[in-house]
Design a protein around this motif. Structure first.
Motif, PDB file in Angstrom:
ATOM      1  N   VAL A 130       0.847  -1.205   0.000  1.00 51.13           N
ATOM      2  CA  VAL A 130       0.000   0.000   0.000  1.00 51.13           C
ATOM      3  C   VAL A 130       0.875   1.246   0.000  1.00 51.13           C
ATOM      4  N   SER A 131       1.992   1.196   0.721  1.00 53.51           N
ATOM      5  CA  SER A 131       2.920   2.338   0.760  1.00 53.51           C
ATOM      6  C   SER A 131       3.509   2.593  -0.625  1.00 53.51           C
ATOM      7  N   PHE A 132       3.918   1.527  -1.299  1.00 53.15           N
ATOM      8  CA  PHE A 132       4.427   1.678  -2.664  1.00 53.15           C
ATOM      9  C   PHE A 132       3.360   2.265  -3.585  1.00 53.15           C
ATOM     10  N   LEU A 133       2.122   1.818  -3.419  1.00 52.10           N
ATOM     11  CA  LEU A 133       1.032   2.309  -4.263  1.00 52.10           C
ATOM     12  C   LEU A 133       0.766   3.792  -4.019  1.00 52.10           C
ATOM     13  N   VAL A 134       0.775   4.207  -2.760  1.00 48.15           N
ATOM     14  CA  VAL A 134       0.567   5.616  -2.428  1.00 48.15           C
ATOM     15  C   VAL A 134       1.663   6.479  -3.037  1.00 48.15           C
ATOM     16  N   ALA A 135       2.925   6.037  -2.914  1.00 45.37           N
ATOM     17  CA  ALA A 135       4.048   6.789  -3.485  1.00 45.37           C
ATOM     18  C   ALA A 135       3.927   6.875  -5.001  1.00 45.37           C
ATOM     19  N   LEU A 136       3.463   5.795  -5.626  1.00 48.83           N
ATOM     20  CA  LEU A 136       3.290   5.782  -7.084  1.00 48.83           C
ATOM     21  C   LEU A 136       2.211   6.760  -7.523  1.00 48.83           C
ATOM     22  N   VAL A 137       1.126   6.814  -6.791  1.00 54.85           N
ATOM     23  CA  VAL A 137       0.023   7.731  -7.104  1.00 54.85           C
ATOM     24  C   VAL A 137       0.486   9.182  -7.017  1.00 54.85           C
ATOM     25  N   PHE A 138       1.242   9.514  -5.972  1.00 55.41           N
ATOM     26  CA  PHE A 138       1.712  10.890  -5.812  1.00 55.41           C
ATOM     27  C   PHE A 138       2.756  11.246  -6.866  1.00 55.41           C
ATOM     28  N   ALA A 139       3.617  10.295  -7.226  1.00 59.68           N
ATOM     29  CA  ALA A 139       4.610  10.558  -8.275  1.00 59.68           C
ATOM     30  C   ALA A 139       3.928  10.835  -9.602  1.00 59.68           C
ATOM     31  N   ARG A 140       2.870  10.093  -9.893  1.00 63.83           N
ATOM     32  CA  ARG A 140       2.123  10.321 -11.134  1.00 63.83           C
ATOM     33  C   ARG A 140       1.375  11.647 -11.085  1.00 63.83           C
ATOM     34  N   ARG A 141       0.806  11.961  -9.947  1.00 61.43           N
ATOM     35  CA  ARG A 141       0.017  13.190  -9.797  1.00 61.43           C
ATOM     36  C   ARG A 141       0.872  14.426 -10.005  1.00 61.43           C
ATOM     37  N   GLY A 143       3.721  14.550 -11.647  1.00 60.23           N
ATOM     38  CA  GLY A 143       4.532  14.510 -12.858  1.00 60.23           C
ATOM     39  C   GLY A 143       6.004  14.573 -12.540  1.00 60.23           C
ATOM     40  N   ALA A 144       6.463  13.686 -11.667  1.00 59.55           N
ATOM     41  CA  ALA A 144       7.854  13.695 -11.244  1.00 59.55           C
ATOM     42  C   ALA A 144       8.795  13.606 -12.432  1.00 59.55           C
ATOM     43  N   ALA A 145       9.898  14.323 -12.312  1.00 58.21           N
ATOM     44  CA  ALA A 145      10.911  14.258 -13.361  1.00 58.21           C
ATOM     45  C   ALA A 145      11.386  12.818 -13.483  1.00 58.21           C
ATOM     46  N   ASP A 146      11.612  12.403 -14.733  1.00 60.12           N
ATOM     47  CA  ASP A 146      12.023  11.034 -14.986  1.00 60.12           C
ATOM     48  C   ASP A 146      11.003  10.075 -14.377  1.00 60.12           C
ATOM     49  N   PHE A 147       9.699  10.384 -14.578  1.00 60.66           N
ATOM     50  CA  PHE A 147       8.623   9.625 -13.935  1.00 60.66           C
ATOM     51  C   PHE A 147       8.656   8.152 -14.305  1.00 60.66           C
ATOM     52  N   LYS A 148       8.971   7.830 -15.563  1.00 57.18           N
ATOM     53  CA  LYS A 148       8.882   6.446 -16.004  1.00 57.18           C
ATOM     54  C   LYS A 148       9.832   5.558 -15.214  1.00 57.18           C
ATOM     55  N   ARG A 149      11.037   6.057 -14.943  1.00 52.55           N
ATOM     56  CA  ARG A 149      11.998   5.253 -14.176  1.00 52.55           C
ATOM     57  C   ARG A 149      11.545   5.114 -12.725  1.00 52.55           C
ATOM     58  N   ILE A 150      11.063   6.209 -12.146  1.00 54.43           N
ATOM     59  CA  ILE A 150      10.543   6.152 -10.776  1.00 54.43           C
ATOM     60  C   ILE A 150       9.343   5.224 -10.712  1.00 54.43           C
ATOM     61  N   SER A 151       8.490   5.307 -11.742  1.00 54.27           N
ATOM     62  CA  SER A 151       7.313   4.448 -11.814  1.00 54.27           C
ATOM     63  C   SER A 151       7.708   2.980 -11.861  1.00 54.27           C
ATOM     64  N   CYS A 152       8.767   2.678 -12.612  1.00 53.36           N
ATOM     65  CA  CYS A 152       9.237   1.294 -12.726  1.00 53.36           C
ATOM     66  C   CYS A 152       9.689   0.778 -11.358  1.00 53.36           C
ATOM     67  N   ILE A 153      10.421   1.591 -10.609  1.00 55.70           N
ATOM     68  CA  ILE A 153      10.915   1.183  -9.293  1.00 55.70           C
ATOM     69  C   ILE A 153       9.760   0.983  -8.315  1.00 55.70           C
ATOM     70  N   LEU A 154       8.846   1.966  -8.274  1.00 57.81           N
ATOM     71  CA  LEU A 154       7.726   1.880  -7.339  1.00 57.81           C
ATOM     72  C   LEU A 154       6.768   0.765  -7.718  1.00 57.81           C
ATOM     73  N   SER A 155       6.528   0.593  -9.021  1.00 54.01           N
ATOM     74  CA  SER A 155       5.635  -0.481  -9.478  1.00 54.01           C
ATOM     75  C   SER A 155       6.219  -1.843  -9.162  1.00 54.01           C
ATOM     76  N   SER A 156       7.538  -1.975  -9.345  1.00 56.79           N
ATOM     77  CA  SER A 156       8.201  -3.242  -9.019  1.00 56.79           C
ATOM     78  C   SER A 156       8.066  -3.543  -7.530  1.00 56.79           C
ATOM     79  N   GLY A 157       8.292  -2.511  -6.708  1.00 59.79           N
ATOM     80  CA  GLY A 157       8.142  -2.699  -5.268  1.00 59.79           C
ATOM     81  C   GLY A 157       6.729  -3.097  -4.895  1.00 59.79           C
TER      82      GLY A 157
END
Length: 208
Positions: A130-141, A143-157
């Motif tokens: 759930v923590s990984f999911l929350v962090a992923l939602v906020f990163a998407r919201r 528009g974090a720089a280099d979002f795709k790489r951050i998304s890959c890390i958080l999604s994997s977690g």
């Protein structure tokens, strides 16, 4: 005198470029023409003392810095400072929400212990995905720089921690093969990130 012209020209150019401004944009802030800025940066002419003081105050440097070799290299641009402050604020807000997830997990754990007489320790296990999911939602919201790489890390977690949580929740059913689901999902996430990086690189090259 020639050395002074060169040093001043280099420092003015360094300040402008560090703030990602064109000569026209830089000149507009000073109510001068871009031709005047061009002459300053070439060392063909010098700005008067008032303009020089205005430039120094604008970027938080001293007049002595403007007249010293590499005197403004250490200066952090206002835009960069603002970006860092915004990033810090976003990280703190995300951390706050992740903390809320763990507070809820603690409440569930304590409730199960005192109302049912059993300790539901799985609340803390499920708090991880759930923590990984929350962090992923906020990163998407945001528009974090280099979002795709951050998304890959958080999604994997999220994927692997969710599978682990599911396994522990239903351990009695001997469902260890559930982890095979994570392999193709992980490969898909990595390939998606690589494709995004490749596309961005191609766009960057075509834009030059």
């Amino acid at each position: 005198m020639d050395d002074l012209r060169r040093v001043l020209a280099e420092n003015i150019s360094e300040l402008r470029k560090s703030n990602n401004l064109t000569q026209a944009e830089f000149a507009e802030r000073l109510n001068y023409s871009d031709k005047a800025v061009s002459k300053w940066e070439r060392g063909d002419s010098l700005p008067d003392v008032i303009v020089l003081k205005t430039i120094a105050d604008m970027y938080g440097v001293g007049l002595d810095d403007m007249l010293r070799e590499n005197g403004v290299r250490h200066v952090v641009s206002p835009d960069e400072v603002l970006r860092d402050e915004q990033l810090t604020q976003k990280i703190l807000i995300t951390a706050l929400w992740v903390t809320m997830v763990w507070i809820v997990a603690a409440v569930v754990f304590l409730y199960s212990q005192y109302s049912r007489g059993t300790m539901f320790w799985m609340a803390f296990v499920w708090a991880v995905p759930v923590s990984f999911l929350v962090a992923l939602v906020f990163a998407r919201r945001w528009g974090a720089a280099d979002f795709k790489r951050i998304s890959c890390i958080l999604s994997s977690g999220f994927v692997w921690s969710a599978l682990i949580s599911f396994y522990f929740q239903f351990m009695s059913y001997n469902i260890w093969m559930i982890f095979f689901i994570g392999v193709p999902v992980q490969i898909a996430l990595i390939l998606s990130s690589k494709i995004h990086d490749s596309s961005r690189s191609l766009r960057s090259k075509s834009g030059k």
